[in-house]
Write an enzyme that holds these catalytic residues in place. Structure first.
Site, short mmCIF file in Angstrom:
data_model
loop_
_atom_site.label_atom_id
_atom_site.label_comp_id
_atom_site.label_asym_id
_atom_site.label_seq_id
_atom_site.Cartn_x
_atom_site.Cartn_y
_atom_site.Cartn_z
N GLY A 172 -10.97 2.45 4.91
CA GLY A 172 -9.87 2.25 3.96
C GLY A 172 -10.14 1.21 2.91
N ALA A 173 -10.76 0.09 3.31
CA ALA A 173 -11.02 -0.99 2.35
C ALA A 173 -12.47 -1.02 1.90
CB ALA A 173 -10.66 -2.33 2.99
N HIS A 194 -13.04 3.67 9.67
CA HIS A 194 -12.33 2.51 9.13
C HIS A 194 -12.86 2.16 7.73
CE1 HIS A 194 -9.77 -1.09 10.60
NE2 HIS A 194 -9.63 -0.95 9.29
N GLU A 204 -11.81 0.34 18.61
CA GLU A 204 -12.88 0.44 17.63
C GLU A 204 -14.02 -0.51 18.02
OE1 GLU A 204 -11.38 -0.22 13.69
OE2 GLU A 204 -10.07 1.54 13.73
N CYS A 225 -4.28 5.38 7.72
CA CYS A 225 -5.29 4.44 7.21
C CYS A 225 -4.83 3.00 7.42
CB CYS A 225 -5.56 4.68 5.73
SG CYS A 225 -6.38 6.23 5.37
N ALA A 226 -3.83 2.80 8.28
CA ALA A 226 -3.25 1.47 8.46
C ALA A 226 -3.93 0.72 9.60
CB ALA A 226 -1.74 1.59 8.68
N ASP A 247 -8.38 7.10 9.95
CA ASP A 247 -9.41 6.16 9.53
C ASP A 247 -9.48 4.99 10.50
OD1 ASP A 247 -11.38 5.13 7.66
OD2 ASP A 247 -9.88 3.64 7.09
N ILE A 263 0.84 -1.21 0.00
CA ILE A 263 0.00 0.00 0.00
C ILE A 263 0.87 1.25 0.00
CG2 ILE A 263 -1.72 1.31 1.32
CD1 ILE A 263 -2.85 -1.37 2.27
#
Length: 525
Positions: free
Chosen positions: A280-281, A278, A260, A229-230, A255, A151
């Site tokens: 990112g994906a 979250h 969480e 964003c990791a 993100d 990424i």
């Protein structure tokens, strides 16, 4: 038929792939830990995203589990140590959502550069505050990457397209790879001191946890903007809030969070802070891609032994799996022979490959050797947990390739070192797929290792073979094969005898009392 459980919400394409490959699949998202533990023993595979957390307690009931597949990159929701100890392969899908996550990082970089969320809220409230939202350009700025893997490298290529300069900190990044990407390799301190924007692209490990600690955040250039964003836990969130409020950090976009779902967080409401849940994906393309990819990888492993994107065992491609399979059988048999014959504590294991074998991937071969070698210590050892068990016992592992071809077109040699010295065993394949022992402790001997076998070390004297045969006959034990080898006439001799019956302890003592016997053992393959 293998059976797989999908325990998180996932694209229906995953179940479709499993069924098309002939694998039974159940879709049961939203199970409680107690419910999952109650049924996990029925399954050979478990497909998850981030909600399911297969921990040590849950995995203790996974008696048939062979593989856990994570539809995504991060696997911190999976207890890797517990999975490895139980011999369960853990694999992820590092490429299915790479572009999506990289694009989200770039989007958040623009969001903090131009204060887009605050400007949007202000404008929709009818304020029209043009002078309040003075942003910065990204062109000509320096982007600092913490992590330059899959990424991170995509983010770097996008940043270069935006005419940014890129410097990266990654212990695994080589100078050659950095040049190939068109970026500079730097230390963490260099990235912190030089970057106008910092993006994080590293997994959460003991080494990376809080990599942007308060101390490291204070080393950054004044006015820096930070994007993550990791994984949550890479940044000291309380310190980030303080530095945002002081103005040292001009903006930050997260993100991911340490806890969480992040329904509450001290960063919420801080000026210059942007948050997304979250995402990112979270694109349609990415969710379909990772679902298909994890189902294909798990199916390949369950049906053919191919291992792709595994995190706790060597990968074996679908193309290489059939080539490696007979060698892995040979390797495990040689290891099992050594493990039953060597009683002293092991200090080192060397795996040597000659001829055709030297051109193949040796990692799975070594894992198979270790699985056989350590099996006499534990019935639950397999290729996944054997390297872990060897490391825990302080056993040094070495691999050696020889391009030469000797008496055999392919040869696998295993050398074990103990307090009493080094001893080696060698084997080959007959007819490309029939494992065969060809040398035992320096003595040439051809034998098929299977079933119940009797091992005898003795002085090479006339009449000894007959004496062993008579002793077995009196015990009503039928001989299958008689394999012999010796070190010169009248010296040390070894026999491996395959038998049809169980070799009892009294029978071993009867053979041990024969004249000239130096060692005797019952072996099982």
């Amino acid at each position: 038929m293998p059976k797989v459980l999908i325990s998180d919400k996932m694209s229906p394409k995953a179940a479709e792939v499993f069924r098309n490959r002939g694998i039974e699949v159940d879709e049961k998202p939203g199970l409680s830990p107690e419910e999952l533990k109650a049924i996990i023993g029925e399954y050979d595979g478990l497909a998850v995203r981030s909600a399911t957390k297969p921990n040590e307690d849950i995995l203790s009931a996974a008696d048939n589990m062979k593989v856990i597949g994570r539809a995504g990159i991060g696997v911190d929701n999976i207890d890797m140590n517990a999975a490895s100890a139980r011999g369960i392969v853990v694999m992820n899908t590092p490429f299915g959502n790479s572009i999506t996550t990289a694009e989200h990082a770039i989007a958040l970089m623009f969001a903090v550069a131009r204060q887009l969320p605050e400007a949007d809220a202000s404008t929709q409230a009818g304020k029209w505050e043009k002078s309040r939202f003075m942003g910065v350009e990204v062109t000509g700025k320096t982007l600092g990457l913490i992590g330059a893997g899959n990424i991170g490298s995509i983010v770097a290529s996008r940043a270069l397209g935006l005419r940014m300069k890129v410097i990266a900190y990654d212990p695994f990044l080589t100078e050659e790879r950095a040049q190939e990407l068109g970026i500079r390799k730097g230390t963490l301190d260099e990235v912190l001191a030089q970057a106008d924007f910092i993006t994080l692209h590293t997994p959460l490990t003991d080494q990376t946890r809080n990599i942007l600690s308060r101390g490291n955040l204070e080393k950054t250039k004044k006015g820096v903007r930070i994007v993550n964003c990791a994984r949550g836990g890479l940044i000291d969130e309380a310190a980030l809030k303080d530095l945002l409020e002081s103005g040292h950090v001009a903006g930050a976009a997260l993100d991911v969070f340490a806890e969480e779902p992040a329904k509450e967080n001290p960063l919420f409401g801080t000026p210059g802070f942007v948050a997304t849940p979250h995402l990112g994906a979270s694109t349609t393309e990415a969710q379909v891609n990772v679902a298909i990819q994890v189902a294909e990888q798990m199916s390949d492993y369950l049906l053919s032994g191919a291992v792709t994107n595994a995190l706790n065992t060597p990968s074996v491609s679908a193309e290489d799996a059939p080539k490696l399979k007979p060698y892995m059988v040979l390797a495990e048999k040689l290891g099992l022979l050594a493990g039953q014959l060597i009683e002293e504590g092991l200090s080192k294991v060397t795996v040597e490959a000659e001829g055709a074998l030297s051109e193949l991937n040796l990692k799975p071969i070594t894992s198979a050797v270790l699985a056989g070698l350590l099996r006499p210590m534990s019935d639950s050892v397999n290729m996944v947990n054997a390297p872990v068990l060897a490391r825990d016992r302080g056993i040094d592992i070495a691999e050696v390739r020889h391009e030469r071809e000797g008496d055999y077109h392919t040869l696998l040699r295993l050398t074990v070192e103990t307090s009493k010295g080094a001893r080696s065993i060698a084997g080959t394949l007959f007819g490309e797929n029939n494992p065969r022992l060809v040398e035992l402790f320096g003595i040439g001997m051809e034998a098929e290792l299977s079933g119940q076998m009797l091992y005898v070390e003795n002085a090479d004297k006339p009449g000894f073979i007959g004496a062993v045969g008579s002793t077995l006959g009196k015990a009503d034990i039928n001989i299958g094969t008689f394999n012999l080898g010796r070190r010169g006439g009248g010296g040390e001799a070894i026999m491996l005898v395959s038998v049809d019956g169980e070799i009892s302890e009294p029978l071993l003592w009867d053979i041990c009392r024969l004249e000239g016997v130096q060692d005797v053992k019952a072996l099982r393959f």
